[in-house]
Enzyme design. Structure first.
Site, PDB file in Angstrom:
ATOM      1  N   GLU A  42       0.993  -1.275   0.059  1.00  0.00           N
ATOM      2  CA  GLU A  42      -0.050   0.185  -0.024  1.00  0.00           C
ATOM      3  C   GLU A  42       0.956   1.166   0.075  1.00  0.00           C
ATOM      4  O   GLU A  42       0.945   1.938   1.093  1.00  0.00           O
ATOM      5  CB  GLU A  42      -1.074   0.035   1.218  1.00  0.00           C
ATOM      6  N   LYS A 173      -2.341 -13.358  19.469  1.00  0.00           N
ATOM      7  CA  LYS A 173      -2.846 -13.034  18.065  1.00  0.00           C
ATOM      8  C   LYS A 173      -4.071 -13.330  17.848  1.00  0.00           C
ATOM      9  O   LYS A 173      -4.678 -13.577  17.050  1.00  0.00           O
ATOM     10  CB  LYS A 173      -1.808 -14.203  17.096  1.00  0.00           C
ATOM     11  N   ASP A 249       7.340 -10.926  14.049  1.00  0.00           N
ATOM     12  CA  ASP A 249       6.212 -11.980  13.613  1.00  0.00           C
ATOM     13  C   ASP A 249       5.044 -11.110  13.305  1.00  0.00           C
ATOM     14  O   ASP A 249       4.304 -10.618  13.988  1.00  0.00           O
ATOM     15  CB  ASP A 249       5.996 -12.933  14.832  1.00  0.00           C
ATOM     16  N   HIS A 344      -4.856   8.454  -2.961  1.00  0.00           N
ATOM     17  CA  HIS A 344      -4.768   6.899  -3.362  1.00  0.00           C
ATOM     18  C   HIS A 344      -4.511   6.876  -4.909  1.00  0.00           C
ATOM     19  O   HIS A 344      -3.814   6.090  -5.478  1.00  0.00           O
ATOM     20  CB  HIS A 344      -5.992   6.032  -2.735  1.00  0.00           C
TER      21      HIS A 344
END
Length: 352
Positions: A42, A173, A249, A344
């Site tokens: 992105e 997580k 991670d 964008h």
């Protein structure tokens, strides 16, 4: 049975750019100007974070980052004869906490048990161990310590049986409330006060508009969506880019992106803050051997010969400052109709 794993040595590259510098001050990084790496597809994220970084350079103290806490957790699960047996075991374990701490630290000089919490449901006992783990993020270190603690508890506490080395009360997580309340990883608050002139000339908005949008979008909108201890626009964008660039991670952005953005109009000046209670990062350990990661950690000043844990805490503070840069820039853009999509469209099309 032997299982063979094929490892593809042709790694796909994620575009990476260095941004900034960001001016950071506070209790961990003091009055420094730091460039930061972000790896992302992105690409409009780069100029957005860059705008926030430029704002930090134009204020006297830049982004003030305060590290509140540092701990890694692992919860274990025991089956007890009944709830009373579980509760009695918890009390005995607490009474022998110094001995328990010695068991936890026996396998590593960097691992120290600093606290534990419990939950009892029916005859099941969940113990949440909390450790400091030096410069490592600490997942494996905490799990190894939990293994040893379970063996000791089963040998010394009657009426308990093994359930699992991970009982999800960690929480690892997954979105949860417990990590924000009790802490998991590094907890950092970042703050900046942007003078009115800079808000208007560089962010093209006002403090009142940013404050109102933050209340309506990040706070109320998140409540309506059912968010869990989270009220922000896009922490995950900056964290993922930073985590990938520094060998972390990446799945830890799940709990890492749970944080709170706060804004105030202070007489036309904008007070802006990001609270990130669950930053799980390390400057050593798995994933740090790749040359681009080593280079990133070196440039960030996170490979210096400092006391254990200092480099990882520095890394967390820099990550948090990066998040504030991107969050401030996006909220400012969203106060202006059409600005986000125009940016964008222009930036993504120009990259093809």
């Amino acid at each position: 049975m032997t299982v063979q794993h094929d490892v593809d040595t042709a790694y796909a590259a994620v575009p990476l750019s260095w941004l900034g510098p960001i001016r950071i001050s506070g209790d961990t990084v003091t009055g420094e100007e730091v460039e930061v790496p972000l790896a992302t597809f992105e690409t409009p994220l780069w100029p957005s974070v860059g705008r926030g970084a430029r704002i930090s350079m134009l204020t006297e103290r830049g982004i003030v980052a305060t590290l509140l806490d540092d701990r890694m957790t692992r919860s274990v699960l025991f089956e007890a004869d009944d709830a009373a047996t579980a509760l009695a075991a918890v009390r005995r374990i607490r009474d022998r906490f110094d001995e328990v701490r010695g068991v936890a630290g026996a396998h590593s000089r960097h691992c120290e048990l600093i606290d534990l919490h419990h939950q009892i449901a029916a005859n099941l006992l969940f113990l949440r161990f909390e450790f400091t783990t030096g410069d490592a993020a600490g997942h494996n270190m905490a799990t190894q310590a939990a293994d040893q603690l379970m063996a000791w508890i089963l040998a010394n506490q009657p009426g308990l049986r093994y359930g699992s080395v991970s009982g999800n009360f960690c929480t690892d997580k997954k979105p949860s409330a417990v990590n924000g309340i009790l802490g998991r990883g590094k907890s950092v608050v970042t703050e900046i006060t942007v003078p009115q002139q800079l808000v208007e000339q560089r962010l093209h908005t006002t403090a009142a508009e940013v404050t109102q949008l933050n209340t309506r979008k990040n706070l109320l909108g998140t409540v309506l969506a059912g968010g869990i201890r989270s009220a922000n626009a896009h922490y995950a964008n900056m964290l993922l880019g930073f985590y990938l660039a520094t060998g972390q991670d990446a799945a830890n952005i799940v709990e890492g992106s749970q944080g709170i953005t706060y804004a105030e109009d202070r007489g036309g000046d904008l007070y802006f803050s990001c609270t990130l209670p669950n930053l799980i990062v390390g400057s050593v350990g798995n994933g740090k051997h790749y040359p681009f990661v080593e280079n990133a950690l070196q440039r960030l000043g996170c490979r210096e010969p400092r006391p254990s844990g200092t480099n990882a805490r520095r890394l967390a503070v820099i990550a948090a400052a990066t998040v504030l840069c991107g969050e401030l820039s996006l909220l400012a853009a969203q106060t202006n109709p059409g600005e986000l999509m125009r940016a964008h469209t222009r930036l993504e099309r120009s990259s093809h």
